[in-house]
Design a protein around this motif. Structure first.
Motif, PDB file in Angstrom:
ATOM      1  N   ILE A 156      21.386  64.406  64.060  1.00 28.29           N
ATOM      2  CA  ILE A 156      21.519  63.102  64.734  1.00 28.29           C
ATOM      3  C   ILE A 156      20.194  62.735  65.406  1.00 28.29           C
ATOM      4  O   ILE A 156      19.702  61.611  65.289  1.00 28.29           O
ATOM      5  N   THR A 178      24.239  70.029  63.727  1.00 27.57           N
ATOM      6  CA  THR A 178      24.832  68.709  64.000  1.00 27.57           C
ATOM      7  C   THR A 178      24.006  67.978  65.069  1.00 27.57           C
ATOM      8  O   THR A 178      23.788  66.775  64.964  1.00 27.57           O
ATOM      9  N   LYS A 181      29.911  60.799  64.038  1.00 22.74           N
ATOM     10  CA  LYS A 181      29.179  60.518  65.283  1.00 22.74           C
ATOM     11  C   LYS A 181      28.345  59.250  65.156  1.00 22.74           C
ATOM     12  O   LYS A 181      28.236  58.456  66.077  1.00 22.74           O
TER      13      LYS A 181
END
Ligand code: COA
Length: 324
Positions: free
Chosen positions: A227, A223, A263
């Motif tokens: 990003i 994760t 996110k």
């Protein structure tokens, strides 16, 4: 320096479909646990075809769509963590099967990020003028390194292959790329091979040719770097996330993709997802997805897409592509 574009795609997956219920027959698991935690419903498991066979079949399809002849291909890179042999490389075996005798051939191992790395390397060959037409393939037979008694890992992975032909171009196809590695996390997703043993040492035989994983650590890493990679390929370009039609993520786990979507505030529809059908096919997952998108007509000339991968090594990387 030349520009690089994707001119064709191809994929091949073994015929044998294995559902979550099929797995529950020999390991303590169930469809609900697997679908809920991962999004995976079924995967393909090769019965007789090794990695080079899958790779050659995917490569052949990409070659057909390109309208090039095998002799036009001057570079073949196969991204794989599950090659047939130490040597010859899977890429050399593909060369023989396709009759692409003018190609330089080698494999790249960056596990699930392999296709991103291989595309990056091929693009450097093309940009600098050394190559004109490169066949880049991601191919895996993970079923041969899976511990089929370990429910933590055996439910996650599948076999398959995807391919692209990259070509020297006047138009910009590959806008930017970013790759990275973190060898300190290698132990979180690992598969050993033959141990160090020879007549000159008293080597202990600690052979372990099976995949092991710390799921939570890998989830945390995945994760974070997804990003990071998406932001990095947009940085220093004129584009923002709003300009991106699709993100094509490594197909490991729906929860990882959902987490990243939240996110970055991106709707799930902008991620192309097919992991429900194939599970995690490591280096093959991104080119399989790209070929499906191409064949479904989802990509138009000028569309901007981001390919993003992460995996064993640990490794990570992304490409920002303008579809041509
Ligand atoms: N079926 C049923 N139960 C299972 C199971 C399975 N296939 N696998 C694990 N469990 C059990 C565990 O034994 C544990 O039981 P316990 O609480 O009695 O000890 C429970 O489920 C929870 O296990 P845990 O490992 O904490 O689950 P999780 O929520 O972390 O989910 C993953 C596990 C693997 C789905 C998750 O960690 C993940 O997605 N990690 C990333 C993996 C990945 O993508 N790897 C490839 C990257 S390239």
């Amino acid at each position: 320096m030349f520009e690089v574009k994707v001119i064709s795609t191809g994929r091949y997956v073994p015929e044998n479909i294995v559902t979550n219920d099929d797995l529950a027959k020999f390991v303590d698991t169930n469809d609900e646990w697997i679908s809920d935690r991962t999004g995976i419903r079924e995967r393909r498991i090769s019965k007789e075809e090794n990695t080079s066979v899958l790779a050659a079949k995917a490569g052949e399809k990409a070659l057909e769509e390109s309208n090039l002849t095998p002799e036009d291909i001057d570079l073949i890179i196969v991204a794989t963590a599950t090659p047939d042999n130490f040597t010859p490389s899977t890429a050399c075996m593909v060369q023989e099967k396709l009759g692409a005798m003018n190609a330089t051939c080698f494999d790249v191992n960056a596990a699930c990020t392999g296709f991103i790395y291989a595309t990056g390397i091929a693009s450097q060959f093309i940009k600098t003028g050394q190559s004109k037409n490169a066949l880049v393939i991601g191919a895996e037979v993970l079923s041969k390194i899976i511990d089929w008694e370990d429910r933590n890992t055996c439910v996650l992975f599948g076999d398959g292959a995807g391919a692209v032909v990259l070509q020297r171009s006047e138009e910009v196809g590959l806008i930017s790329q970013y790759t990275g590695s973190d060898g300190t996390g290698g132990k979180f997703l690992a598969c050993g091979t033959v141990p160090l043993k020879n007549p000159y040492i008293d080597g202990k035989d600690d052979f372990n040719g099976k995949l092991s994983m710390d799921g939570r650590e890998v989830f945390r890493f995945a994760t974070k770097v997804m990003i990071q990679c998406i932001n990095k390929v947009l940085q220093d370009t004129e584009y923002t996330l709003n300009d991106i039609k699709y993100i094509v993520p490594h197909q490991a786990n729906l929860r990882i993709i959902d987490f990243v979507g939240k996110k970055l505030k991106i709707d799930e529809e902008r991620f192309y997802i097919n992991l429900d059908k194939y599970g995690n096919t490591s280096g093959a997952s991104i080119p399989i997805a790209l070929d499906e998108m191409n064949k479904e007509g989802l990509l138009q000339k000028g569309d901007k897409i981001i390919l993003v991968g992460f995996g064993g090594g640990l490794t990570f990387g992304a490409h920002l592509i303008q579809w041509q």
